[in-house]
Enzyme design. Sequence first.
Site, mmCIF file in Angstrom:
data_model
loop_
_atom_site.group_PDB
_atom_site.id
_atom_site.type_symbol
_atom_site.label_atom_id
_atom_site.label_comp_id
_atom_site.label_asym_id
_atom_site.label_seq_id
_atom_site.Cartn_x
_atom_site.Cartn_y
_atom_site.Cartn_z
ATOM 1 N N GLU A 21 2.720 4.216 17.675
ATOM 2 C CA GLU A 21 2.057 3.499 16.581
ATOM 3 C C GLU A 21 1.902 2.011 16.910
ATOM 4 O O GLU A 21 0.870 1.407 16.579
ATOM 5 C CB GLU A 21 2.834 3.710 15.278
ATOM 6 C CG GLU A 21 2.755 5.157 14.803
ATOM 7 C CD GLU A 21 3.622 5.483 13.596
ATOM 8 O OE1 GLU A 21 3.602 6.647 13.158
ATOM 9 O OE2 GLU A 21 4.321 4.584 13.081
ATOM 10 N N HIS A 60 4.281 1.760 5.095
ATOM 11 C CA HIS A 60 4.470 2.818 6.091
ATOM 12 C C HIS A 60 5.568 2.356 7.039
ATOM 13 O O HIS A 60 5.676 1.160 7.332
ATOM 14 C CB HIS A 60 3.188 3.043 6.909
ATOM 15 C CG HIS A 60 3.436 3.847 8.154
ATOM 16 N ND1 HIS A 60 3.456 5.216 8.146
ATOM 17 C CD2 HIS A 60 3.738 3.466 9.430
ATOM 18 C CE1 HIS A 60 3.756 5.648 9.370
ATOM 19 N NE2 HIS A 60 3.927 4.604 10.163
ATOM 20 N N LYS A 94 0.733 -1.649 2.847
ATOM 21 C CA LYS A 94 -0.468 -0.880 2.486
ATOM 22 C C LYS A 94 -1.346 -1.623 1.461
ATOM 23 O O LYS A 94 -0.897 -2.602 0.850
ATOM 24 C CB LYS A 94 -0.035 0.485 1.951
ATOM 25 C CG LYS A 94 0.635 1.372 3.005
ATOM 26 C CD LYS A 94 0.962 2.758 2.434
ATOM 27 C CE LYS A 94 1.580 3.655 3.493
ATOM 28 N NZ LYS A 94 1.885 5.011 2.952
ATOM 29 N N TYR A 153 -3.396 8.713 11.063
ATOM 30 C CA TYR A 153 -2.781 9.764 10.254
ATOM 31 C C TYR A 153 -3.194 11.170 10.708
ATOM 32 O O TYR A 153 -3.079 12.120 9.936
ATOM 33 C CB TYR A 153 -3.124 9.566 8.773
ATOM 34 C CG TYR A 153 -2.233 8.561 8.074
ATOM 35 C CD1 TYR A 153 -0.846 8.751 7.996
ATOM 36 C CD2 TYR A 153 -2.754 7.425 7.460
ATOM 37 C CE1 TYR A 153 -0.021 7.840 7.351
ATOM 38 C CE2 TYR A 153 -1.940 6.500 6.809
ATOM 39 C CZ TYR A 153 -0.573 6.725 6.763
ATOM 40 O OH TYR A 153 0.253 5.829 6.117
ATOM 41 N N ASN A 155 2.183 3.822 -1.965
ATOM 42 C CA ASN A 155 3.629 3.564 -1.939
ATOM 43 C C ASN A 155 3.995 2.352 -1.067
ATOM 44 O O ASN A 155 5.093 2.268 -0.527
ATOM 45 C CB ASN A 155 4.398 4.835 -1.543
ATOM 46 C CG ASN A 155 3.988 5.361 -0.184
ATOM 47 O OD1 ASN A 155 3.202 4.738 0.528
ATOM 48 N ND2 ASN A 155 4.521 6.506 0.196
HETATM 49 P P1 GDP Z 1 6.305 8.658 4.701
HETATM 50 O O1 GDP Z 1 6.783 8.861 6.120
HETATM 51 O O2 GDP Z 1 7.433 8.417 3.733
HETATM 52 O O3 GDP Z 1 5.233 7.601 4.596
HETATM 53 O O4 GDP Z 1 5.647 10.037 4.197
HETATM 54 P P2 GDP Z 1 4.695 11.135 4.919
HETATM 55 O O5 GDP Z 1 4.640 10.926 6.394
HETATM 56 O O6 GDP Z 1 5.130 12.469 4.409
HETATM 57 O O7 GDP Z 1 3.260 10.846 4.279
HETATM 58 C C1 GDP Z 1 2.422 9.830 4.756
HETATM 59 C C2 GDP Z 1 1.767 9.136 3.587
HETATM 60 O O8 GDP Z 1 0.893 10.058 2.935
HETATM 61 C C3 GDP Z 1 2.724 8.691 2.468
HETATM 62 O O9 GDP Z 1 3.372 7.466 2.727
HETATM 63 C C4 GDP Z 1 1.783 8.589 1.292
HETATM 64 O O10 GDP Z 1 0.999 7.390 1.320
HETATM 65 C C5 GDP Z 1 0.856 9.785 1.528
HETATM 66 N N1 GDP Z 1 1.330 10.985 0.823
HETATM 67 C C6 GDP Z 1 2.451 11.722 1.070
HETATM 68 N N2 GDP Z 1 2.559 12.775 0.233
HETATM 69 C C7 GDP Z 1 1.445 12.710 -0.572
HETATM 70 C C8 GDP Z 1 0.958 13.523 -1.631
HETATM 71 O O11 GDP Z 1 1.565 14.525 -2.023
HETATM 72 N N3 GDP Z 1 -0.233 13.128 -2.205
HETATM 73 C C9 GDP Z 1 -0.925 12.033 -1.800
HETATM 74 N N4 GDP Z 1 -2.072 11.715 -2.414
HETATM 75 N N5 GDP Z 1 -0.494 11.251 -0.785
HETATM 76 C C10 GDP Z 1 0.676 11.560 -0.187
#
Ligand code: GDP
Length: 140
Positions: free
Chosen positions: A128, A117, A11, A51, A114
Amino acid sequence: MAVTRTFSIIKPDATRRNLTGAVTKKLEDAGLRVVASKRIQMTREQAEGFYAVHKERPFFGELVDFMVSGPVVVQVLEGEDAVKRNRDVMGATNPADAEEGTIRKEFAESIEANSVHGSDSEENAATEIAFFFDDSEIVG
Ligand code: GDP
């Protein structure tokens, strides 16, 4: 165990800090092989499409802004049980919850920024991968 593929993104927070190599080394050390890789500037349309599953989440707009804030490196990774292997080395979404030795524990700045992905299922991995790569770009 079967050799499978998963999809990864390094990222913008990681490319900005010149961590492409450091992140990739973690992936390789975890037994994953980079069989396709390209550095791209995602368009807003691409980020929104990628997304789309998170469209209703309150952080969707911020997430899209973040994903287009700089270049990303999209990759196809291959290895035994690649989806799980990659999720394990990525660590928890929130770096505060991530285990020692994981990419997010070591490099992530926040729950949003973070660093990586990774697909969460083989089905999503296939979708994807096809979103960003032609078959001819994947050389296993
Ligand atoms: P992943 O599968 O671990 O990447 O997590 P998710 O699919 O739940 O979320 C997708 C991405 O959205 C995450 O990797 C973060 O970059 C972002 N994200 C997830 N939770 C939050 C949140 O509570 N706040 C914000 N700003 N971004 C988030």
